[in-house]
Design a protein around this motif. Structure first.
Motif, short mmCIF file in Angstrom:
data_model
loop_
_atom_site.label_atom_id
_atom_site.label_comp_id
_atom_site.label_asym_id
_atom_site.label_seq_id
_atom_site.Cartn_x
_atom_site.Cartn_y
_atom_site.Cartn_z
N THR A 1 -1.01 25.66 -3.19
CA THR A 1 0.07 25.52 -2.21
C THR A 1 -0.14 23.83 -1.97
O THR A 1 1.12 23.31 -1.90
CB THR A 1 -0.13 26.12 -0.94
N ILE A 2 -1.05 23.28 -1.85
CA ILE A 2 -1.14 21.70 -1.53
C ILE A 2 -0.74 21.10 -2.70
O ILE A 2 0.11 20.17 -2.72
CB ILE A 2 -2.55 21.40 -1.31
N GLY A 3 -0.87 21.59 -3.77
CA GLY A 3 -0.54 21.09 -5.07
C GLY A 3 0.82 21.04 -5.20
O GLY A 3 1.74 20.17 -5.77
N LEU A 4 1.53 22.19 -4.94
CA LEU A 4 3.08 22.37 -4.99
C LEU A 4 3.66 21.08 -4.00
O LEU A 4 4.81 20.86 -4.35
CB LEU A 4 3.65 23.84 -4.61
N LEU A 5 3.04 21.36 -2.76
CA LEU A 5 3.82 20.26 -1.90
C LEU A 5 3.67 18.90 -2.19
O LEU A 5 4.63 18.17 -1.95
CB LEU A 5 2.93 20.50 -0.42
N MET B 1 0.82 -1.19 -0.06
CA MET B 1 0.04 0.03 -0.06
C MET B 1 0.89 1.27 0.09
O MET B 1 0.57 2.09 -0.68
CB MET B 1 -1.07 0.20 0.88
N LYS B 2 2.09 1.43 0.72
CA LYS B 2 2.92 2.60 0.71
C LYS B 2 3.47 2.90 -0.42
O LYS B 2 3.81 4.03 -0.92
CB LYS B 2 3.77 2.28 1.74
N HIS B 3 3.41 1.85 -1.53
CA HIS B 3 4.09 1.96 -2.50
C HIS B 3 3.23 2.82 -3.57
O HIS B 3 3.52 3.40 -4.43
CB HIS B 3 4.56 0.64 -3.32
N GLN B 4 1.96 2.94 -3.18
CA GLN B 4 1.04 3.63 -3.97
C GLN B 4 0.96 5.11 -3.59
O GLN B 4 0.28 5.94 -4.41
CB GLN B 4 -0.24 3.23 -3.75
N ILE B 5 1.49 5.52 -2.48
CA ILE B 5 1.60 7.04 -1.92
C ILE B 5 2.16 7.94 -2.97
O ILE B 5 1.44 9.04 -3.28
CB ILE B 5 2.46 6.95 -0.38
N PRO B 6 3.28 7.70 -3.68
CA PRO B 6 3.61 8.44 -4.54
C PRO B 6 2.73 8.90 -5.73
O PRO B 6 2.64 9.87 -6.36
CB PRO B 6 5.05 7.95 -5.26
N LYS B 7 2.17 7.64 -6.30
CA LYS B 7 1.33 7.89 -7.41
C LYS B 7 -0.21 8.49 -6.82
O LYS B 7 -0.58 9.29 -7.70
CB LYS B 7 0.72 6.44 -7.87
N ALA B 8 -0.41 8.29 -5.77
CA ALA B 8 -1.53 9.18 -4.98
C ALA B 8 -1.37 10.44 -5.00
O ALA B 8 -2.14 11.39 -5.41
CB ALA B 8 -1.99 8.41 -3.71
N LEU B 9 -0.05 10.72 -4.40
CA LEU B 9 0.43 12.27 -4.62
C LEU B 9 0.48 12.72 -6.00
O LEU B 9 -0.08 14.10 -6.06
CB LEU B 9 1.59 12.49 -4.00
N ILE B 10 0.70 12.25 -6.94
CA ILE B 10 0.77 12.73 -8.27
C ILE B 10 -0.57 12.86 -8.73
O ILE B 10 -0.77 14.30 -9.41
CB ILE B 10 1.58 11.70 -9.16
#
Length: 201
Positions: free
Chosen positions: A40-44, A1-10
């Motif tokens: 700002t959230i998008g930039l983060l 599940m944690k490996h999906q975090i970068p994709k979720a952020l993108i």
């Protein structure tokens, strides 16, 4: 599940970008505050998706290419929303904006002609320009005008796009995360380059 975090952020940036357009079209109350907060959230998310991916050792070329593509869609969405709110600013700066968009498009044309792939250099210069673009968009959202900050953003955008073109033309093969033109020269010579683990590794 944690490996999906970068994709979720993108992918969250896509949602944020489209939400800003929707809020702009409907002229919601306190639009400026809402849009700046979402921007700002998008930039983060843009900052932390790469950091998280590298910390998890899943920063693949596919993920970096996805990140670059979504970045483009996100900032274009914000620009469209800002145009809806402040059309006079865009009308008075149409020449500079056209030139900047043209040079940005040229980076993709050069990359596709040489490598049949989009750019994903994530250069240091481009990261710095993103911060100035962020600040400029906030000023335009708040005041529907920007002079000195916009001029800095414009020229820095031109220079960093030209550096990206130089990087692409210098590289022998398509490569992600090339910090600068100097590093591209090193790669062309077959040397290993040093990348920052947190921001360009």
């Amino acid at each position: 599940m944690k490996h999906q975090i970068p994709k979720a952020l993108i992918f969250s940036r896509l949602i944020i970008g489209f939400a800003i357009i929707a809020f702009s079209c409907f002229h919601i109350d306190n639009y400026e505050i809402v849009a700046i907060t979402l921007l700002t959230i998008g930039l983060l998310t843009d900052i932390f998706d790469g950091i998280v991916a590298r910390q998890l050792n899943i920063s693949t070329q596919k993920l970096r290419r996805l990140d670059s593509t979504v970045d483009q869609v996100f900032f274009v969405s914000v620009a469209v929303a800002t145009y809806i709110q402040c059309p006079d600013f865009f009308a008075s700066n149409v020449l500079k904006l056209t030139l900047l968009i043209g040079v940005e498009a040229l980076t993709y044309v050069v990359s596709f002609l040489k490598f049949r792939k989009e750019i994903a250099t994530h250069s240091i210069g481009a990261k710095i320009w993103t911060l100035f673009l962020f600040a400029t968009l906030i000023q335009i959202m708040m005041q529907c005008e920007s002079t000195i900050l916009f001029d800095i953003c414009f020229w820095l955008g031109i220079l960093t796009r030209l550096e990206i073109i130089a990087i692409i033309l210098t590289l022998k093969e398509w490569t992600t995360d090339v910090p600068s033109f100097y590093h591209a020269l090193q790669l062309r010579q077959g040397k290993n380059i040093k990348r920052h683990k947190m921001f360009n590794g």
